[in-house]
Design an enzyme around this catalytic site. Sequence first.
Site, mmCIF file in Angstrom:
data_model
loop_
_atom_site.group_PDB
_atom_site.id
_atom_site.type_symbol
_atom_site.label_atom_id
_atom_site.label_comp_id
_atom_site.label_asym_id
_atom_site.label_seq_id
_atom_site.Cartn_x
_atom_site.Cartn_y
_atom_site.Cartn_z
ATOM 1 N N GLU A 293 0.682 -1.182 -0.149
ATOM 2 C CA GLU A 293 0.014 -0.058 0.027
ATOM 3 C C GLU A 293 0.915 1.323 0.231
ATOM 4 O O GLU A 293 0.464 2.257 -0.433
ATOM 5 C CB GLU A 293 -0.928 0.014 1.286
ATOM 6 N N HIS A 322 7.380 -26.650 -0.134
ATOM 7 C CA HIS A 322 6.712 -27.868 -0.991
ATOM 8 C C HIS A 322 5.660 -27.090 -1.885
ATOM 9 O O HIS A 322 4.662 -27.995 -1.952
ATOM 10 C CB HIS A 322 6.185 -28.724 0.214
ATOM 11 N N LYS A 436 -13.874 1.814 -2.177
ATOM 12 C CA LYS A 436 -14.810 2.364 -1.108
ATOM 13 C C LYS A 436 -15.800 3.202 -1.458
ATOM 14 O O LYS A 436 -16.832 3.127 -1.040
ATOM 15 C CB LYS A 436 -13.923 3.270 -0.270
#
Length: 467
Positions: A293, A322, A436
């Site tokens: 961010e 793995h 938003k």
Amino acid sequence: MDELRLRLDVNNMMADAIGEHGITDAELEAVVPKAAEAFDYFAKNRGTGMMGWSELPYNQDEVVKELLEVAAFVRAKFKNFVVLGIGGSALGPIALQQAINHMHYNELSDQKRNGPKLYVEDNVDPERMAALLDVIDPKETCFNVITKSGSTSETMTQYLIIFDILKKALGDKAVDNIIATTSADKGNLIKLVKSEGFRSFIIPDGVGGRFSELCPVGLLCAAVCNIDIKKLLEGAAYMDKMCSEADIYKNPALMAAAMQYIAMGKGANISVMMPYADSLKYMADWYCQLWGESLGKRVDLNGNVVYAGQTPVKALGVTDQHSQIQLYTEGPFDKVITFLAVDNYRTDVTIANGCEDIAAVNFLCGHTMQELIKAEQLATEYAVMKSGKMSHTITLPVVNEFTVGQLLFFYELETAYAGAMLGINTFDQPGVEEGKNATYALLGRPGYEEKKAELDARPAKNSKYII
Ligand code: PA5
């Protein structure tokens, strides 16, 4: 305390170690002036604007006193402590709790846990809210509502639901079960603090969400769970001192920022954080927000379109050996891997004897799990180096409040330096706003009618591509 000093090893970033895709001494020397400029910029501006976080190790004596008092009250009165918050208001508390406390903290007996159970609710998934309410009694629970802006829909949604439940169960006494952590004068939560009379802590103006773990955002929850917050802040101050020179060879956060800056220039646009310790697993989540961010920016400070940033990826050693290491060794040269290593794990388990007739298993017997995980970390570091990929290692002598305080502050400094080197605004997040605002429009928030119209006019989806 010097025996608890974090160490940064950047050998495997260098061409000397990994060959043509590494960084040469000449490339490193070439960024020294830029790194020095970033250092000066930070040194001159620290404590001001959005760099208030840099003073948190030093200016919170009164706050810490109050935090410890409130934490003692919460510990005595409540069975559960629930953080309601998202992003910077949740990732730090989760990371710190995992790092310092027992890995099955909530499942310990009350006597062993010696404090309330902790839940950090950082989503608005209704199934998760229902699940929480299945396992806690709200009447016996303290809810810490954390939002710097005081307007984040997710957190305010959680607040509305919980306060309604509390009022129905406790009437006027419901206010005692809420602690608000928010900005002193912005947003809606502070208004509620005043109108409802909630206990509260302030997030200082110059401390953005992702830089807020060392203020009441992270410290209250930590103190409630018996984490030594003074030691945490001492660790941060210690790292600050370790990074007090402009010379990259004497300032680990500046060296790391310079390395990442050069690596980005070479097309390494992915930064993998791979702790070799379950205790540090969620440090990678915290780092992902901080790095992503802060540095992911379309324009620089002069308004030029730069599309800056490096995509943070989390991994866990040895588990992801793995899963992801095949890609990291044999895939493209587009990553920098950071290994977080630990010198001394807080406990050890000896591998039992057995399988005497199977040499390929029996060689493990008598070694300890600590020896095994450390060998695997070294082996992976070696394999990544041999494959010519860039990596570096940060070693914590042990995982405790002092070393984790160092680690948090190291990354905050590295991010600030890297942002300054990239010439971007490290502390804003304009890219988060669009989503938003669209959410507000979709749910009918007053003032967002135009945004709603814009959304309604978006191109229709072509059914051909929905299969
Ligand atoms: O770093 C930031 O500022 C953001 O990621 C915030 O932490 C996040 O959006 C939550 O914001 P707030 O604390 O205002 O609810």
